[in-house]
Each structure stands twice: as C-alpha cells, then as structure tokens.
Design an enzyme around this catalytic site. Structure first.
Site, PDB file in Angstrom:
ATOM      1  N   GLU A 327       0.833  -1.204   0.000  1.00 29.88           N
ATOM      2  CA  GLU A 327       0.000   0.000   0.000  1.00 29.88           C
ATOM      3  C   GLU A 327       0.865   1.250   0.000  1.00 29.88           C
ATOM      4  OE1 GLU A 327      -2.218   3.432   1.757  1.00 29.88           O
ATOM      5  OE2 GLU A 327      -0.469   2.454   2.576  1.00 29.88           O
ATOM      6  N   GLU A 328       1.970   1.191   0.736  1.00 28.63           N
ATOM      7  CA  GLU A 328       2.736   2.424   1.006  1.00 28.63           C
ATOM      8  C   GLU A 328       3.380   3.026  -0.232  1.00 28.63           C
ATOM      9  OE1 GLU A 328       2.422   4.086   3.499  1.00 28.63           O
ATOM     10  OE2 GLU A 328       2.118   2.858   5.269  1.00 28.63           O
ATOM     11  N   HIS A 425       4.600   6.735   9.924  1.00 26.33           N
ATOM     12  CA  HIS A 425       5.786   6.683   9.048  1.00 26.33           C
ATOM     13  C   HIS A 425       7.086   7.065   9.754  1.00 26.33           C
ATOM     14  CE1 HIS A 425       3.162   7.236   5.151  1.00 26.33           C
ATOM     15  NE2 HIS A 425       2.774   6.210   5.894  1.00 26.33           N
TER      16      HIS A 425
END
Lengths: 466, 466
Positions: A327-328, A425
């Site tokens: 996803e990132e 993050h």
C-alpha cells in the site's frame, strides 16, 4: 385498514423484537470475546516485535507473508492462499545524515530521513543554500532565478485546528509527494520537507513521493526533516539567508520483486458468491515496526474472521480477509486483488479497510449510495453501548478503493485520530504505542459491522437477488 | 392563525439563525484557540515536570497551590484567592519491599506499594501465609479459622468486557478501600490487593483505603501489588499453599496541615450571583506526577476561563475555576468549598469537573433533572464537528458532588477511558502519556459547554428569575 395494520404488527413485531435482541446478543459476544479472549494483540506483538518494519520487497515483508499465512492456516478457515504480485523494491541504504552550516565549520546536526522512492544524493552528499516555501504554488512566482542550485525547503505545517487529523494531512502531503518533481523543474538540487506531524519532536517521518514524468537525469533527492528540525531551519534562515544545508542519503531503487497478498476466507452458507472483504496492508515503512500503520489493521482484519468463528456465527456470505501488500509505495497488492476479482467475475458486496491506526474506534466512513447508507445507519443504535457514533459518508481506504463500482459498499474504520500522526511513518510507530483494549475494540467494531452486513446483505445485493 | 404563525416566524427566524451561527462561531473560536494557542499543555508541563506528585500536605502540594495561584493571577481575572482548608497528611516513607518465599531462602521480589492511609508493617516487615480471595464477601465463609494470622490477597481483576473502564473500576475498588478493615475483623495480619489496572504490567497502583471504625490497635497494613505480581502470586499459591509473603512499608499518618483550594473568577455582567464552577483536583498521588489524575483536569479548568477571555466572550454569569485540594484521600477541599458556598448563600447554577484523564473528550455525564438535560442535549449538534457525542445522565465528579441540591446542574467531562487505568495512581501517570491535542480538545469542550450554559442559563435559573 386498521385491522391489516394490527395484523401486520402482531405478525412482525415479535420477529423484529427477536431479531433486534439477537443482534444485540451477537454484538455483545463479539466485543466480549475480543476484549477477554482476543488474538489481535498477540499477533501484532509478533508482527511488530519479532518481524518489525515490512517495506515491500524486503526480507521482513516476506516473513510477514509467511507468518500471517501460517496464522490464518491455523484458524480453520475454508481456504487460505497467497496471491502473487510483483512489488517495487526501494531501500533506504545507510542512515541519512544532515547538518546546517551557519558559517564554515559552524554546524548543527538535523534529523532527516529519505522519502520513499527518492534518489540518493551524490555519494559525498549535497550542500547548498536553502529557499523556504510554504507550498508548491510559491515555486512559480520565485522562478528558476531564485531556485536554481538550491535546496527547496517545504515548510507548511499541518493545520492544528482541524479536528480530524487526516484532513490536516491531506492539506500538506502534496509537499512530500510532489515537491521534488515540481522543484526540480526550476533547477532545485534537492528538497527538504517538513515532516507530516502535528507535534514538535525530533522524528523525521518518511512516506512516498513521486517524480511523475520527470526524466531520470532530472530527479533530485528528497528528504523529510523532523518538525523540530524544520522550526530550527526556518528560524536560522530568517537570521541568515546564506546558511547552507548538507544532506546525504544512499537510497536506491531495485528491480521489482515477487511478493504476495495473504488471503483467507470462510465460505458463505447461503450466498457463497457474495463476497465481504475486510483488510489492512501488510507492508509498512521501514523506520518503525509499522504497528499502527498498518499492523493494527491487519491483525484486526484477521481477528474479524476469528471472532465470527469463535462466537459460533455461520456467515451466509463469503467473508474474506485480505492482507494487501505494497500500500505504502505502489498499491500493487490492492490493484492486483481488484484485477483478479474482476477477471474471475467475483461479486464484492462490501469491502472494509482498517488503515488509520489501532486507536479507540469511533465509527466508519462509507463510500456508497444513499440506500445502503440509510440501511447501515439504521444499525447505529446497536453500536451505542460500544461508544461507536461516527457513521458518515466519505472515503474508505486505499486498498479497497480499486473495488469501487458494481454497487460494492466500501468502508473505512475511523479510530480516534489525535495521536496518529505522532507516529505515522516514523521510527516511533512501535508496538508500545498501541493500547491492547483500543486495538481489540477496533476489531470487535469491524466484526460487528461485517456480521450485520452478512446477515442483512447490502441493498443492491437484495435487489439483484429479488 | 396562519398569519400569526407567519409573523412569528418572520420575527424570530432571523434571530434563531443568528443565534445558532453565533454559537457555532463561538465554539469554533474556542476550539481553534485551544488547539493553536492553548496554555493547558504548558501549565501541565510545569505542574508535572517541575513540581511532580502532589499528595495533600506535601511540599509539592503547596508548590502547586502557589504556582497555579500565580498563573491565575496573571490571567487578569476579576478575583483570585486561596480558600483555607485543613487536610490530612499521610506519607509513604521509604520504598516498600516485598517478596515471595517459596521455601526458606528461595525468594522472588514483588512490586508493591502501600495503599494511601495504611499503617506501616512492623519495622522488620511482616511475613505470613497467604489466603487468596476474589472479594470481601468470601471472608465470612472462610471465617477466622482460615484467615487468622494470614495475609489476605484480594485478587478480583477489573472486568475487561466493560466498555467504560470506570464501571470496571467501580466493580473492584471495594477490595482496595475496605479490604483491610474487613479482613482485620477475621484476624488477618495484612492485606495485599491486586492493582486496579486492566493491563498486565509491573506497576503497583496506590489509592485510598479506610479502616472505617476499626480501633487503632486492630489496623493492619494494606498494600497494592502489580497485576503481573498478582498473577504470579496466584499461580504460585495454586502450586504451593505454604508459600509465604513478606512485605515491609513505613508509611505514617501525621496531624492535619493547612492547605488551600485555589480559586479564580470572572464576574458575571448580568447575573453575577449565578455561579458556574469548573474544576479539577490539585492534589494527586505521589508515585507518578499526577498528569492524568488530575493535573489534566486542573489545567483544563484554568484554560476554560482563559479561552473565554481570549475569544473575547463576556460572561453574563460568574465563571469560577476551582482547583480542589485533597480529592484523593479526604475530599476536604470539596467539602470546604461547598460549606463556604452554603454559608455565603452562593447560588451555583452549574458545576463541571474534569477528573477522568486528559484523553480525547467524548462528552459529558450529567447529574440533573430532565428539563435541564433536555436543554443541554438540544445543543448536541453544536458539538458534532468536534466529535463530541456522549451526553448521558449519570454521575458528575467527586469534587462537585457536595454542591448537589438547589437545582445545581452537575456534570463531569467524559474522555475516552480505555487507557486511564493503565496510569491511574501509578508511577507511570506522567506527562509523556498526555497527548497535547487530546488535552486541548478536552479544555475546549468544557469551555464550549460553559459558554452555552452561561449564555442560556439553566432551567431552574430561568424559572427563579422568571
């Protein structure tokens, strides 16, 4: 007329009563099981503490695939499998290094990290003057004359008076995602972006960036600076326009590698072709251990299926957990999952994602039509004992997004968002910042909604059958 | 008739419209000011990090009185004063020490702390066999024969499936408060109580206990053991009934000492004799720094007055902040405040307490009649943008409780409670566990309700005037 109404009431009221109390009972069992006999926290502990950060293409990501597959295998689902998907591989390299040089020899270290997807600096690092801007739109006015040869410092903070912190994130993240591509067009040699963090601290926050269609030779290195570092840099710049910023990073893009979405399902007893998908993303950034983003969403999604089994509920529809890869920095897993679903003609009635941290759940955001939204909000009172109050139309989640269309109801869990960007993050997205009960309440809230959707179906699903 | 209705609408609608948007605007200003230009977090930092734990009668408690008085003085309120009150003084003494003795010489250390108000052990400590119970009601069945000469170990855990953790606390705290008094009646020599904590960890949680009317010579020492320690003790006891428990504590009661409630007020412009009080308690337990319990409530209450001033609001009624002394082990400050209010014939229309931690606010609990509750819930939609959804009838707060009667509307702020008992009364109730935004949202939520009550009055207040 009156007689018919009375007959109607006499006939249906008892059923309405029973059904309501059945639902209340099932939700109570789901919450109690999650809070007293849950697995989500144990799973998260392994994922976070034994494996750690799980960037796509890394050894850890593959360990996470194997671990979650094995755990799903042990749940006695009807089917567990890996769905192959090629993912990008970007590595951070050795620890980034940065300092301010106020005058030759007079330096102060700064906390930075490379943005995901960035190129490296020259091997000896990069030193240049700095120009501070509050956003991309300032670049044009400044022009090449004032930007060329400099490091552009994007320093627009997240807006603190927005109650939903994701809105504040949405209002800033263009600096991180597109700042380098835009600054490079004016001859900038590097980009330094204020971390997407509402708090003042020393953690730099990474995240994805893109060069768009910028030719390879024009790409410039991009890094994030901690919020404290950004404040210092801005203060020093106001005093001394000639200050130099040095940074060095050795990140690198490798060819795509093989990876997998991890999938498990319970086959529906009545409508096996109607699929309800619940998921999170298994990959994470590499600085912390990805506990909130999105280990929490993965273990909560796994727990949804386990809670339904554990409470003895037999789904009518097929309930599927999907742990999406990448996803990132690519969304390749989600794209692949939707692609395969389309190829196979699978009919997804509902897809729910948890990707906003393992904090106390407040409710859901729904991407669906009015009829489905009305049906779902009619269940709101069932959630009141669990302090779940937020049912709004809006976005869902990045990984379930590609399933949009054909009447699929999309949803995203909405936990309390106040602390999320303290960790997002950054190296402090770690297990000890997840509260066991908050995580478990999230899993139970998701399982409860999945139960209701399974039992009553979605509006389009009923129409299609009818 | 129709004409009159139309006339009514034509006349009032514009005002209703203006009034609603005025309220929306005022709430927006309050929240924005709290989140972007708040003082609560700075105040809490000083109280927690520069002063620390503030047990009644301690030097720190007096420092806290002086500090908060000085800060209120600097706000330009109409009046700031100290209200004298005599408070109990109990000291913990040197660090408590405890071990399990499985066999002579085979010992394991345990994490314990004395309960507030407990007597000391003999100076060489106390060693005895242990009898485990799940509650006070088991003592009678066991009788003196099985209890005499032993340490009673109260080990009923908090109920994890209750969503509101204060309910789980309420279901357990009798063991801590009355366990020693009850066990002593059957000849127990000491009491060890499982910490009021939903999490398994190594922190013992203190808290008040009472010997009731037990004669001084019959009083036995009482301590709390960490949840991990309780689990271990229980496991070992199941294997070896002859295990001995040793503990030593040197706590002591001193004569009462002089202390103060800290009070500040803004005089009402229209109804100065109608008082709205907002408060928290300034004392705390001594193990941590009392950030959540109840430094948060104090600084939020101070912030309510500052936010009203800062946003330019001129209250019609008198708005008073009260930092109550000695909530934890005597409630002397609250009792004194209500006593003096009664003597002076002060009319409190509303009293709001924040004493449930500095976590994300969810709403309020109200102790009031139906008419006032209906008026207050009519404002619910104003709070929706701030995700404040919980408006229920129930308890308020220990410190505002003594003001009950004469139609005073009592209320308690209700923050998210999931993490509260991880920290409550333990050494990890410290500043770093308070999130700045969550604290600030609580202050803004309180200020918003105080604004609405001030502007519209309470129902009884209107009747009295009318």
């Amino acid at each position: 007329m009156i007689n018919r109404q009375i007959l109607f009431l006499l006939f249906f009221l008892p059923f309405i009563g029973i059904s309501q109390s059945e639902d209340e009972k099932q939700l109570k069992e789901i919450y109690t099981t999650s809070l007293t006999n849950g697995e989500s926290y144990n799973w998260l502990s392994y994922l976070s503490n034994q494996i750690g950060g799980r960037l796509s293409g890394s050894f850890n990501a593959e360990q996470a695939v194997n671990y979650t597959k094995a755990e799903l295998d042990s749940l006695g689902l009807d089917r567990v499998w890996l769905q192959p998907v090629m993912v990008p591989k970007w590595t951070r390299g050795i620890k980034e290094f940065s300092y301010l040089e106020n005058a030759p020899g007079e330096t102060t270290n700064l906390d930075i990290c490379a943005l995901g997807g960035s190129v490296a600096t020259p091997s000896g690092g990069l030193k240049a003057s700095v120009i501070e801007v509050k956003g991309i739109e300032e670049l044009e006015a400044l022009g090449e004359e004032k930007i060329k040869g400099k490091i552009v410092f994007f320093n627009r903070p997240m807006q603190a008076d927005l109650i939903q912190t994701f809105e504040a994130y949405g209002g800033c993240v263009d600096q991180r995602y597109s700042g380098a591509a835009e600054a490079a067009k004016y001859g900038a040699v590097g980009v330094m972006v204020r971390s997407m963090n509402l708090r003042l601290d020393n953690y730099p926050h990474t995240g994805s960036m893109s060069y768009g269609d910028l030719p390879v030779e024009k790409r410039i290195p991009a890094a994030a600076i901690s919020t404290n570092g950004a404040e210092m840099l801005s203060t020093v710049l106001a005093l001394n326009k000639d200050v130099k910023l040095y940074f060095r990073q050795t990140c690198k893009v490798f060819p795509d590698v093989q990876s997998y979405n991890v999938i498990g399902e319970i086959k529906g007893s009545e409508f096996p072709n109607e699929i309800i998908t619940v998921g999170g993303h298994l990959d994470s950034w590499d600085l912390g251990d990805g506990s909130h983003d999105d280990g929490a969403g993965c273990v909560q999604s796994m727990e949804v299926l386990r809670l339904l089994k554990e409470t003895g509920y037999k789904p009518k529809r097929t309930i599927r957990v999907v742990l999406f890869m990448n996803e990132e920095n690519g969304l390749r897993g989600a794209t692949k999952y939707a692609e395969v679903a389309k190829e196979k003609g699978e009919y997804h009635v509902f897809a729910l994602e948890s990707d906003a941290g393992g904090f106390t759940p407040r409710g859901f955001s729904f991407d669906c039509d009015e009829a489905n939204f009305a049906q779902i909000t009619s269940w709101k009172s069932l959630f009141k004992p669990y302090l779940i109050h937020y049912f709004e139309q809006g976005g869902s989640g990045a990984d379930v997004g590609p399933l949009k269309g054909n009447g699929t109801v999309l949803a995203g869990l909405r936990p309390d968002s106040q602390r999320y960007f303290d960790h997002h993050h950054a190296e402090n997205d770690t297990f000890e910042h997840v509260n066991k009960r908050e995580l478990e309440l999230g899993a139970a809230t998701m399982a409860s909604l999945v139960y209701l959707i399974d039992k009553y179906g979605t509006v389009q699903a009923s129409n299609i059958k009818g």
